[in-house]
Design an enzyme around this catalytic site. Sequence first.
Site, short mmCIF file in Angstrom:
data_model
loop_
_atom_site.label_atom_id
_atom_site.label_comp_id
_atom_site.label_asym_id
_atom_site.label_seq_id
_atom_site.Cartn_x
_atom_site.Cartn_y
_atom_site.Cartn_z
N ARG A 112 0.81 -1.22 0.00
CA ARG A 112 0.00 0.00 0.00
C ARG A 112 0.84 1.27 0.00
O ARG A 112 0.53 2.24 -0.71
CB ARG A 112 -0.95 -0.02 1.20
N LYS A 130 1.30 24.62 -4.45
CA LYS A 130 0.05 23.99 -3.99
C LYS A 130 0.22 22.47 -4.00
O LYS A 130 -0.33 21.77 -4.86
CB LYS A 130 -1.12 24.44 -4.85
N LYS A 177 4.18 38.79 -4.53
CA LYS A 177 2.78 38.67 -4.90
C LYS A 177 2.01 39.90 -4.44
O LYS A 177 2.59 40.83 -3.86
CB LYS A 177 2.20 37.38 -4.32
N GLU A 209 4.29 39.77 -9.31
CA GLU A 209 2.93 39.58 -9.79
C GLU A 209 2.32 40.95 -10.10
O GLU A 209 2.43 41.88 -9.31
CB GLU A 209 2.12 38.88 -8.70
N ASP A 261 -1.37 38.13 -13.52
CA ASP A 261 -2.28 37.39 -12.66
C ASP A 261 -3.73 37.69 -13.00
O ASP A 261 -4.18 38.85 -12.97
CB ASP A 261 -2.02 37.76 -11.20
#
Length: 289
Positions: free
Chosen positions: A97, A132, A164, A197, A219
Site C-alpha cells: 500500500r 500547492k 505577490k 505579480e 495574474d
Amino acid sequence: METQALRDLIKIWFDEDIREGDHTSLCCIPSTQIGCQQLIIKEDGILAGVEVAKEVIRYFDPECRMEQFLKDGDAVKKGDIAFHVYGKELSLLQIERTMLNIMQRMSGIATTTHRYQSLIDDTGCHVLDTRKTTPGLRYLEKEAVAIGGGMNHRVGLFDMILLKDNHVDFAGGIEAALVHARDYCKEKGLMLKIEIETRNEDEIREALATNIPDRIMLDNFTPERTAKAVAMIRDWEKTSGRKMEIESSGGITIDTLRSYAVTGVDYVSVGALTHSVKGLDMSFKAMKS
C-alpha cells in the site's frame, strides 16, 4: 530528492501504516514463505515513482529483488507490467500500500502534466507547477511534474523571490517592493531570481520602469489582455536590451491553457497539476507459481 530525506519520509509512511505490526498478514502468512508480486497498470498514462518504489522496497527489506520492465516517464497502457518484486511474502504485503500510494500519486501528476504540456508543445510555452502541493510530498510531486514534461517553479520560499499582491501592498507598491527585493539580495549576497505579480497594465509599466525583475507574472488576465501585455513587454525588451520572462497565472484550466500559451508568454502556472490530481490506477498483485 536526497536519499536520506526520502528515507526519512519512508519511515514516516511505514510508521503511519504498520506501527507495531501488520496483524492481518502475520496471522496467516509464514514468515519464511517466498513469493512474487507484479505491478500492473490499470489505465493509460505516464509512469512515475519507480525510483521511489525501489527505495521503499530497499528500506523495508533489502533482500527483496525487483525485476524492472518500465521506467519513470514511460507512456503506459492498461495491462502493462511495470516490474516484478521477489521476496518474503510478508514483506511484499506490507510494502504494497505504501508503494502504491506514492506511485499512483506521482503517476497521476505526471499524466496530468503530460496532458497539459502536450497541448502547447508547438508554442514554446512551458507548463509550471506551484507550491500547492501535499505537505511533506512537495519534492516528489514536483519530480512527477518534471517526469511528465512540465517545469518546476520555485521549490519553496527559499529559492526564488516572488513578490505577490500582498507583498506589493504591504511594501507600499510595485517599485518599493522591487527595490527592497534587489537591495535585500545584494545585502545578503543572494543570487535569486526576482519575479513580481502584476494585476493590470499600470503595474506592468511600473515594474518594467525599475528594470529589476527577471520575470513578470500576469495574474488573472484574460487571454486578450495577456496578448496586449505581452506586446507591451516585448516592445520594452527592444529598447532596454533585456529579456523579460513572462508567466500567466490564475485559474487557468486545460480548456483555456492554449489560449494563453499562443499569446507568447513563456510560462503558464497551473496549481491543478498537484492540488487536485487523480491518481493513476494500478495494483500490486501476487503471481501464482
